[in-house]
Design a protein around this motif. Structure first.
Motif, PDB file in Angstrom:
ATOM      1  N   CYS A  26      -1.955   6.934   9.934  1.00 20.25           N
ATOM      2  CA  CYS A  26      -1.565   6.442   8.603  1.00 20.25           C
ATOM      3  C   CYS A  26      -2.764   5.951   7.803  1.00 20.25           C
ATOM      4  N   SER A  27      -3.820   5.515   8.495  1.00 17.35           N
ATOM      5  CA  SER A  27      -5.000   5.019   7.784  1.00 17.35           C
ATOM      6  C   SER A  27      -5.712   6.123   7.012  1.00 17.35           C
ATOM      7  N   ARG A  38      -8.824   1.975   4.469  1.00 17.08           N
ATOM      8  CA  ARG A  38      -8.407   2.353   5.819  1.00 17.08           C
ATOM      9  C   ARG A  38      -8.028   1.120   6.638  1.00 17.08           C
ATOM     10  N   ASP A  39      -8.856   0.066   6.575  1.00 10.16           N
ATOM     11  CA  ASP A  39      -8.555  -1.165   7.304  1.00 10.16           C
ATOM     12  C   ASP A  39      -7.223  -1.747   6.861  1.00 10.16           C
ATOM     13  N   PHE A  40      -7.004  -1.734   5.553  1.00  2.62           N
ATOM     14  CA  PHE A  40      -5.786  -2.315   4.975  1.00  2.62           C
ATOM     15  C   PHE A  40      -4.538  -1.623   5.526  1.00  2.62           C
ATOM     16  N   ILE A  41      -4.521  -0.296   5.453  1.00  4.53           N
ATOM     17  CA  ILE A  41      -3.338   0.446   5.904  1.00  4.53           C
ATOM     18  C   ILE A  41      -3.127   0.260   7.400  1.00  4.53           C
ATOM     19  N   GLU A  42      -4.215   0.300   8.166  1.00  2.84           N
ATOM     20  CA  GLU A  42      -4.101   0.144   9.617  1.00  2.84           C
ATOM     21  C   GLU A  42      -3.533  -1.234   9.980  1.00  2.84           C
ATOM     22  N   LYS A  43      -4.002  -2.271   9.301  1.00  2.00           N
ATOM     23  CA  LYS A  43      -3.511  -3.622   9.593  1.00  2.00           C
ATOM     24  C   LYS A  43      -2.037  -3.765   9.234  1.00  2.00           C
ATOM     25  N   VAL A  44      -1.635  -3.191   8.105  1.00  2.00           N
ATOM     26  CA  VAL A  44      -0.234  -3.284   7.700  1.00  2.00           C
ATOM     27  C   VAL A  44       0.665  -2.590   8.730  1.00  2.00           C
ATOM     28  N   ILE A  45       0.244  -1.442   9.236  1.00  2.00           N
ATOM     29  CA  ILE A  45       1.041  -0.742  10.246  1.00  2.00           C
ATOM     30  C   ILE A  45       1.169  -1.583  11.511  1.00  2.00           C
ATOM     31  N   ASN A  58      -2.919  -6.757 -14.464  1.00  3.43           N
ATOM     32  CA  ASN A  58      -4.151  -6.123 -13.992  1.00  3.43           C
ATOM     33  C   ASN A  58      -4.400  -6.619 -12.569  1.00  3.43           C
ATOM     34  N   TYR A  59      -4.191  -5.736 -11.589  1.00  2.00           N
ATOM     35  CA  TYR A  59      -4.243  -6.152 -10.189  1.00  2.00           C
ATOM     36  C   TYR A  59      -5.681  -6.345  -9.728  1.00  2.00           C
ATOM     37  N   THR A  60      -5.892  -7.450  -9.005  1.00  3.39           N
ATOM     38  CA  THR A  60      -7.231  -7.799  -8.523  1.00  3.39           C
ATOM     39  C   THR A  60      -7.361  -7.732  -7.013  1.00  3.39           C
ATOM     40  N   GLY A  61      -6.265  -7.540  -6.288  1.00  2.25           N
ATOM     41  CA  GLY A  61      -6.359  -7.437  -4.839  1.00  2.25           C
ATOM     42  C   GLY A  61      -4.995  -7.318  -4.187  1.00  2.25           C
ATOM     43  N   PHE A  62      -4.977  -6.765  -2.973  1.00  2.00           N
ATOM     44  CA  PHE A  62      -3.765  -6.656  -2.164  1.00  2.00           C
ATOM     45  C   PHE A  62      -4.094  -7.198  -0.771  1.00  2.00           C
ATOM     46  N   TYR A  63      -3.266  -8.158  -0.293  1.00  2.00           N
ATOM     47  CA  TYR A  63      -3.589  -8.867   0.937  1.00  2.00           C
ATOM     48  C   TYR A  63      -2.413  -8.812   1.923  1.00  2.00           C
ATOM     49  N   PRO A  64      -2.610  -8.221   3.105  1.00  3.40           N
ATOM     50  CA  PRO A  64      -1.581  -8.294   4.152  1.00  3.40           C
ATOM     51  C   PRO A  64      -1.490  -9.722   4.682  1.00  3.40           C
ATOM     52  N   LEU A  65      -0.275 -10.211   4.853  1.00  2.00           N
ATOM     53  CA  LEU A  65      -0.056 -11.580   5.317  1.00  2.00           C
ATOM     54  C   LEU A  65       0.563 -11.572   6.713  1.00  2.00           C
ATOM     55  N   ASN A  66       0.235 -12.598   7.497  1.00  2.59           N
ATOM     56  CA  ASN A  66       0.786 -12.712   8.843  1.00  2.59           C
ATOM     57  C   ASN A  66       1.347 -14.121   9.042  1.00  2.59           C
ATOM     58  N   PRO A  67       2.475 -14.439   8.397  1.00  5.76           N
ATOM     59  CA  PRO A  67       3.043 -15.778   8.523  1.00  5.76           C
ATOM     60  C   PRO A  67       3.689 -15.992   9.888  1.00  5.76           C
ATOM     61  N   THR A  68       3.757 -17.262  10.301  1.00  8.35           N
ATOM     62  CA  THR A  68       4.436 -17.584  11.560  1.00  8.35           C
ATOM     63  C   THR A  68       5.927 -17.811  11.338  1.00  8.35           C
TER      64      THR A  68
END
Length: 420
Positions: free
Chosen positions: A58-59, A96-103, A131-141
């Motif tokens: 997927c990356s 690539r890192d972003f997609i891999e982490k989300v998966i 105007n988008y400035t970033g996309f961040y995967p989150l890992n909440p508990t």
């Protein structure tokens, strides 16, 4: 700046309002409080390899913001999304890192949350746009769903360091796996991965592997018995055993001399190891759970095997990515005029030379690819002036085909009249 403070700053500009909120009410009657999430199945090497294969494939996806016009034609759009996802959607990750982490987050938790940061700008026509400035995967508990007095849904995210943030649910990109009995979360009724069936298989597999390990160790550790034909105390037995071991170590000719007091009884090792079919059956149960076959796992697959893997496992993920991003990023009006996010799988589908030649022949001859795009398909660099499209004269626009045939028919009719 520490990573902890960095993520605090991401949410610093977000506003959830100061209105009173209460727990959201779902139709299934369950509490809207969810804890992230059991991870015990991920101790298995087979499980990790399966997720890694899916995440790695997927990356290779290429996210694009496109616009579909009234004729159904896709147009590239110059947007902040395309600028970010060309190389790096945030300061910490490549695309690539972003997609891999989300998966990985999606398969570990059956839910993945992505927070897009943006600035509101005037488009020059009096309209405010994001105007988008970033996309961040989150890992909440922990994740808590709230609603205000007018029914707007919010999500309260708790993190391992004790921080918590309350954000409008509409501002969060939420991806789900096995979205079934729970109203809003993927997984089981409690919004967590339902891995009970898989855990049973993994426990059996672990027991089998431990048995194989012990059988091998046992077969290599005890090779024979020294029978001493006299009554001895412990010290005497130890001396006799030491003397016997010394003879083994010094027996270069392979002949072991013994006196009348001792007999050596050879034990032929015959460990009972689980048969190959049973081991393969247990492993296939894990592989089937993730939609990954053994050829895909080993990398020794045919085109047909990869196509099956793509259609069964990857394609649903690709579709859900595009829909989840589009739903959150665009307003209803923007969607109505054809804006959408597409995760293109071109690098997945055309992986071998035979497929590359086929797509080059089909799309290249019809002017679907520029010369530079054809070169890139085979790993060659572009050249100046190569952004041109060439097409074969053997093809014709369908709108012109009828006119062409009618003109040919008229010419033949005219030739016939002249001959008459």
């Amino acid at each position: 700046m520490a990573v902890k403070d960095f993520f605090k700053n991401i949410f610093s500009n977000s506003s959830s309002g100061s209105t009173q909120k209460q727990y959201a009410r779902f139709l299934d009657g369950n509490s809207p409080v969810f804890t992230q999430f059991g991870q015990n199945v991920y101790a298995s090497d087979v499980v990790q390899m399966c997720i890694d294969v899916i995440a790695t494939e997927c990356s290779k996806l290429q996210p694009k913001h496109i616009r579909v016009d009234s004729d159904g034609m896709q147009r590239n759009v110059k947007s902040s999304f395309n600028r970010l996802f060309k190389f790096a959607p945030n300061e910490l990750m490549t695309t690539r890192d972003f997609i891999e982490k989300v998966i990985w987050l999606l398969f570990m938790n059956y839910n993945a949350f992505i927070y897009p940061t943006y600035e509101m700008r005037d488009d020059g026509r009096g309209n405010l746009t994001k105007n988008y400035t970033g996309f961040y995967p989150l890992n909440p508990t922990d994740v808590v769903f709230l609603q205000d007095s007018i029914g707007r849904l919010f999500v309260e995210l708790h993190f391992a360091n004790g921080d918590k943030f309350t954000l409008p649910y509409n501002d969060i990109i939420h991806l789900r796996k096995k979205f079934s009995v729970n109203d809003i979360m993927g997984g089981g009724a409690d919004g967590q991965p339902d891995n009970q069936a898989l855990l049973k298989v993994l426990q059996i597999n672990d027991t089998v592997l431990q048995g194989v390990e012990k059988a091998i160790k046992t077969s290599l550790s005890i090779r024979g018995i020294l029978k001493i034909n006299t009554m001895m105390d412990d010290d005497a037995q130890k001396k006799e055993r030491d003397k016997f071991e010394a003879k083994i170590a010094g027996g270069k000719a392979g002949i072991l001399p013994l006196d009348l007091k001792g007999d050596y009884v050879d034990i032929k090792p015959d460990p009972k190891i689980v048969d190959k079919d049973t081991l393969e059956f247990l492993q296939s149960k894990v592989l089937n759970n993730y939609g990954v076959s053994m050829p895909i796992l080993s990398g020794d697959f045919t085109d047909e095997q990869y196509q099956a893997f793509y259609e069964k496992t990857l394609e649903p993920l690709i579709i859900s990515f595009g829909q989840a991003f589009s739903k959150t990023i665009f307003t209803d009006r923007e969607i109505d005029v054809g804006n959408e996010i597409v995760f293109y799988p071109q690098k997945l589908l055309f992986t071998n030379t035979k497929n590359k030649i086929a797509v080059a022949d089909i799309l290249g001859n019809r002017g679907g690819l520029t010369n530079n795009e054809l070169l890139a398909l085979f790993g060659y660099p572009p050249y100046e002036g190569g952004d041109v499209r060439n097409m074969s004269l053997n093809y014709i626009d369908v709108k012109l085909a009828g006119q062409y045939q009618l003109k040919k028919a008229n010419m033949k009719e005219a030739e016939k009249n002249v001959q008459d």
